[in-house]
Design a protein around this motif. Structure first.
Motif, PDB file in Angstrom:
ATOM      1  N   ALA A  51       0.814  -1.215   0.000  1.00 38.18           N
ATOM      2  CA  ALA A  51       0.000   0.000   0.000  1.00 38.18           C
ATOM      3  C   ALA A  51       0.848   1.266   0.000  1.00 38.18           C
ATOM      4  O   ALA A  51       0.357   2.350  -0.299  1.00 38.18           O
ATOM      5  N   ILE A  52       2.141   1.129   0.329  1.00 43.42           N
ATOM      6  CA  ILE A  52       3.007   2.298   0.400  1.00 43.42           C
ATOM      7  C   ILE A  52       3.524   2.647  -0.993  1.00 43.42           C
ATOM      8  O   ILE A  52       3.523   1.810  -1.911  1.00 43.42           O
ATOM      9  N   ARG A  53       3.961   3.907  -1.164  1.00 44.53           N
ATOM     10  CA  ARG A  53       4.487   4.335  -2.465  1.00 44.53           C
ATOM     11  C   ARG A  53       5.667   3.457  -2.877  1.00 44.53           C
ATOM     12  O   ARG A  53       6.417   2.945  -2.042  1.00 44.53           O
ATOM     13  N   LEU A  54       5.867   3.322  -4.172  1.00 43.09           N
ATOM     14  CA  LEU A  54       6.795   2.341  -4.720  1.00 43.09           C
ATOM     15  C   LEU A  54       8.229   2.567  -4.260  1.00 43.09           C
ATOM     16  O   LEU A  54       8.966   1.615  -3.979  1.00 43.09           O
ATOM     17  N   ASP A  55       8.672   3.847  -4.180  1.00 41.40           N
ATOM     18  CA  ASP A  55      10.072   4.096  -3.855  1.00 41.40           C
ATOM     19  C   ASP A  55      10.368   3.957  -2.357  1.00 41.40           C
ATOM     20  O   ASP A  55      11.501   4.198  -1.926  1.00 41.40           O
ATOM     21  N   LEU A  56       9.355   3.555  -1.570  1.00 37.79           N
ATOM     22  CA  LEU A  56       9.570   3.257  -0.152  1.00 37.79           C
ATOM     23  C   LEU A  56       9.207   1.811   0.177  1.00 37.79           C
ATOM     24  O   LEU A  56       9.311   1.398   1.321  1.00 37.79           O
ATOM     25  N   ARG A  57       8.799   1.065  -0.834  1.00 33.97           N
ATOM     26  CA  ARG A  57       8.298  -0.281  -0.593  1.00 33.97           C
ATOM     27  C   ARG A  57       9.418  -1.205  -0.127  1.00 33.97           C
ATOM     28  O   ARG A  57      10.528  -1.187  -0.668  1.00 33.97           O
ATOM     29  N   ALA A  58       9.152  -2.023   0.882  1.00 33.21           N
ATOM     30  CA  ALA A  58      10.140  -2.940   1.437  1.00 33.21           C
ATOM     31  C   ALA A  58      10.603  -3.936   0.382  1.00 33.21           C
ATOM     32  O   ALA A  58       9.806  -4.428  -0.424  1.00 33.21           O
ATOM     33  N   THR A  59      11.888  -4.216   0.388  1.00 35.49           N
ATOM     34  CA  THR A  59      12.459  -5.144  -0.588  1.00 35.49           C
ATOM     35  C   THR A  59      12.312  -6.597  -0.148  1.00 35.49           C
ATOM     36  O   THR A  59      12.662  -7.504  -0.904  1.00 35.49           O
ATOM     37  N   GLY A  60      11.818  -6.815   1.065  1.00 35.57           N
ATOM     38  CA  GLY A  60      11.643  -8.172   1.576  1.00 35.57           C
ATOM     39  C   GLY A  60      11.522  -8.156   3.091  1.00 35.57           C
ATOM     40  O   GLY A  60      11.553  -7.090   3.713  1.00 35.57           O
ATOM     41  N   PRO A  61      11.381  -9.317   3.712  1.00 35.03           N
ATOM     42  CA  PRO A  61      11.294  -9.378   5.177  1.00 35.03           C
ATOM     43  C   PRO A  61      12.632  -9.018   5.826  1.00 35.03           C
ATOM     44  O   PRO A  61      13.682  -9.014   5.172  1.00 35.03           O
ATOM     45  N   VAL A  62      12.583  -8.734   7.107  1.00 40.90           N
ATOM     46  CA  VAL A  62      13.797  -8.371   7.841  1.00 40.90           C
ATOM     47  C   VAL A  62      14.671  -9.609   8.010  1.00 40.90           C
ATOM     48  O   VAL A  62      14.220 -10.628   8.549  1.00 40.90           O
ATOM     49  N   GLY A 115      19.102  -0.415   5.637  1.00 45.12           N
ATOM     50  CA  GLY A 115      19.778  -0.996   4.475  1.00 45.12           C
ATOM     51  C   GLY A 115      19.168  -2.304   4.026  1.00 45.12           C
ATOM     52  O   GLY A 115      19.154  -2.614   2.829  1.00 45.12           O
ATOM     53  N   ALA A 116      18.655  -3.083   4.977  1.00 44.74           N
ATOM     54  CA  ALA A 116      18.102  -4.395   4.645  1.00 44.74           C
ATOM     55  C   ALA A 116      16.697  -4.322   4.086  1.00 44.74           C
ATOM     56  O   ALA A 116      16.279  -5.211   3.336  1.00 44.74           O
ATOM     57  N   VAL A 117      15.946  -3.277   4.433  1.00 45.69           N
ATOM     58  CA  VAL A 117      14.529  -3.224   4.073  1.00 45.69           C
ATOM     59  C   VAL A 117      14.245  -2.244   2.939  1.00 45.69           C
ATOM     60  O   VAL A 117      13.471  -2.550   2.025  1.00 45.69           O
ATOM     61  N   LEU A 118      14.861  -1.072   2.967  1.00 51.92           N
ATOM     62  CA  LEU A 118      14.534  -0.027   1.996  1.00 51.92           C
ATOM     63  C   LEU A 118      15.222  -0.273   0.656  1.00 51.92           C
ATOM     64  O   LEU A 118      16.267  -0.934   0.598  1.00 51.92           O
ATOM     65  N   PRO A 119      14.661   0.266  -0.434  1.00 51.37           N
ATOM     66  CA  PRO A 119      15.282   0.109  -1.760  1.00 51.37           C
ATOM     67  C   PRO A 119      16.526   0.980  -1.897  1.00 51.37           C
ATOM     68  O   PRO A 119      16.477   2.111  -2.380  1.00 51.37           O
ATOM     69  N   LEU A 120      17.642   0.464  -1.423  1.00 50.82           N
ATOM     70  CA  LEU A 120      18.931   1.151  -1.477  1.00 50.82           C
ATOM     71  C   LEU A 120      19.928   0.260  -2.209  1.00 50.82           C
ATOM     72  O   LEU A 120      20.083  -0.917  -1.873  1.00 50.82           O
ATOM     73  N   ARG A 121      20.599   0.822  -3.214  1.00 51.62           N
ATOM     74  CA  ARG A 121      21.614   0.072  -3.944  1.00 51.62           C
ATOM     75  C   ARG A 121      22.992   0.335  -3.343  1.00 51.62           C
ATOM     76  O   ARG A 121      23.322   1.467  -2.990  1.00 51.62           O
ATOM     77  N   ARG A 122      23.801  -0.718  -3.275  1.00 54.13           N
ATOM     78  CA  ARG A 122      25.131  -0.536  -2.692  1.00 54.13           C
ATOM     79  C   ARG A 122      25.988   0.409  -3.532  1.00 54.13           C
ATOM     80  O   ARG A 122      26.806   1.151  -3.003  1.00 54.13           O
ATOM     81  N   GLN A 123      25.779   0.433  -4.851  1.00 52.28           N
ATOM     82  CA  GLN A 123      26.623   1.261  -5.699  1.00 52.28           C
ATOM     83  C   GLN A 123      26.378   2.753  -5.460  1.00 52.28           C
ATOM     84  O   GLN A 123      27.261   3.579  -5.696  1.00 52.28           O
TER      85      GLN A 123
END
Length: 421
Positions: A51-62, A115-123
């Motif tokens: 339900a949250i906006r796409l650029d804040l959507r969780a990338t998976g479970p913790v 870092g584990a949940v939010l859509p953040l790229r290591r690069q």
């Protein structure tokens, strides 16, 4: 390489803006504020799901490693409360120390969670660190020449110190400092003191080695090495050698020929055990004597902290650091060493709250570094944190090592998703 999501923009520009924020004395404020904002986004994304906006959507479970850090830091807070209760420190002091936990130890789980949940790229983090390195190189001539043309050591202390912190040096803008032992200038760049700047330089080198663009990589490596050398820190030199090379040797753990070579070297070393022993002890003596006064003060602080812990407060510690005697130049007992500091301040419970998740994270990362190239940077970060823990109190340095903590969370997410190396 541009930030695409809101978390990436927050992280990227916060790191790139390190020097401007430092120039207003705001880094100690930026770190905790950023941690709680990102953690808030992470918890909101986990709660709202799709339900949250796409650029804040969780990338998976913790990941389970992150849960370990969350539980560990919660136990750390409980140990703090019990320690204050045992020593009858009062509500006001307990509230103040709880705020200190929220700005220190709490960040050890909040940034990895983000870092584990939010859509953040290591690069994105890698590129931002290299840009910070380029800015550091640009400012380096002014910093290096400052003591020789009569510029003052410190520019000013920011009024932001009113928010509270470990000391005024965390809000002071320095050009350089003079070592009281040698009378020579040392540089701490955007850190509160030089030894910490050296280990930040090690972290910068580790990030730069992941950069795919050669020019940005060279800028990051050059800036990191400059920070290590200009700080004149012994620990920084050790970190530059071991924290960058050992992670890249990890893949040999599961190769038979590497163990055969190691066995041969061990046998050969046995033939020269006496010269090797003399060389090792000679190196250690030279390491200590390089800054003998500093080594003496640190060793005395550790001994006092250990003895006071044994005598007074084994399980939950003394609740907070305490002023030291003249023998240690009035340095607080429980400072300058994470492990002895934890024993003194939070006792066995506090040590376990940090050591257990750290050890689990380190073991998993060593295994992944042996299997995949993606583990090299996280392993280098953990090795740097080990070095940092023997010379600093980690909880009051988290406001500057936050990119490394976010990277640990990103790596947990990659392992959980089995992202190709």
């Amino acid at each position: 390489m541009r930030p695409e999501t809101l978390p990436e923009r927050l992280v990227f520009w916060s790191l790139v803006a390190t020097w401007p924020v430092y120039c207003i004395g705001g880094l100690y404020v930026l770190g905790p504020v950023l941690a709680w904002i990102l953690a808030g986004f992470a918890m909101l994304s986990l709660y709202l799901g799709p339900a949250i906006r796409l650029d804040l959507r969780a990338t998976g479970p913790v990941p389970w490693l992150i849960w370990g850090w969350v539980i560990g830091m919660a136990v750390m807070l409980i140990a703090l409360w019990v320690g204050h209760l045992n020593w009858a420190m009062g509500i006001k002091t307990t509230i103040k120390s709880t705020i200190g936990w929220a700005k220190g130890w709490a960040l050890m789980c909040l940034f990895p969670l983000a870092g584990a949940v939010l859509p953040l790229r290591r690069q994105i983090l890698v590129r931002a660190y290299c840009i910070l390195g380029a800015v550091t190189l640009t400012l380096a001539p002014l910093l290096l020449i400052a003591p020789f043309i009569g510029l003052p050591e410190r520019i000013f202390t920011s009024p932001l110190k009113a928010v509270g912190g470990p000391g005024p040096e965390y809000f002071t803008v320095f050009l350089y400092t003079i070592d009281p032992g040698s009378g020579q200038p040392r540089w701490q760049f955007f850190a509160p003191w030089s030894p910490f700047a050296a280990l930040l330089g090690v972290i910068m080198v580790l990030f730069a080695l992941e950069e795919k663009n050669r020019r940005w990589a060279m800028a990051g490596v050059a800036a990191g090495v400059l920070m290590i050398l200009a700080s004149k820190s012994r620990m920084g030199l050790v970190g530059l050698v071991f924290c960058t090379t050992l992670p890249r040797l990890a893949p040999f753990i599961f190769r038979g020929f590497a163990w055969s070579v190691l066995a041969g070297l061990t046998t050969l070393a046995g033939l020269f055990v006496i010269p090797l022993q003399n060389a090792i002890f000679g190196t250690l003596d030279a390491f200590r004597s390089a800054r003998a006064d500093s080594s003496r003060v640190r060793a005395t602080l550790q001994r006092i902290a250990y003895e006071r812990w044994q005598e007074d407060a084994v399980w939950f510690g003394h609740g907070r650091v305490q002023p030291g005697p003249h023998l240690v130049e009035y340095m607080p007992i429980g400072s300058h060493h994470t492990w002895f500091g934890l024993l003194f301040v939070k006792g066995v419970v506090g040590v376990a709250a940090f050591a257990v998740p750290f050890a689990c994270h380190a073991l998993v990362t060593v295994y992944d570094a042996a299997q995949s190239r993606r583990g090299a940077l996280p392993l280098g970060i953990l090795l740097t944190l080990v070095l940092l823990s023997f010379g600093e109190n980690l909880e009051i340095q988290t406001y500057l090592i936050w990119p490394a903590l976010i990277m640990l969370g990103i790596h947990c997410r990659e392992m959980q998703a089995q992202t190709p190396a």
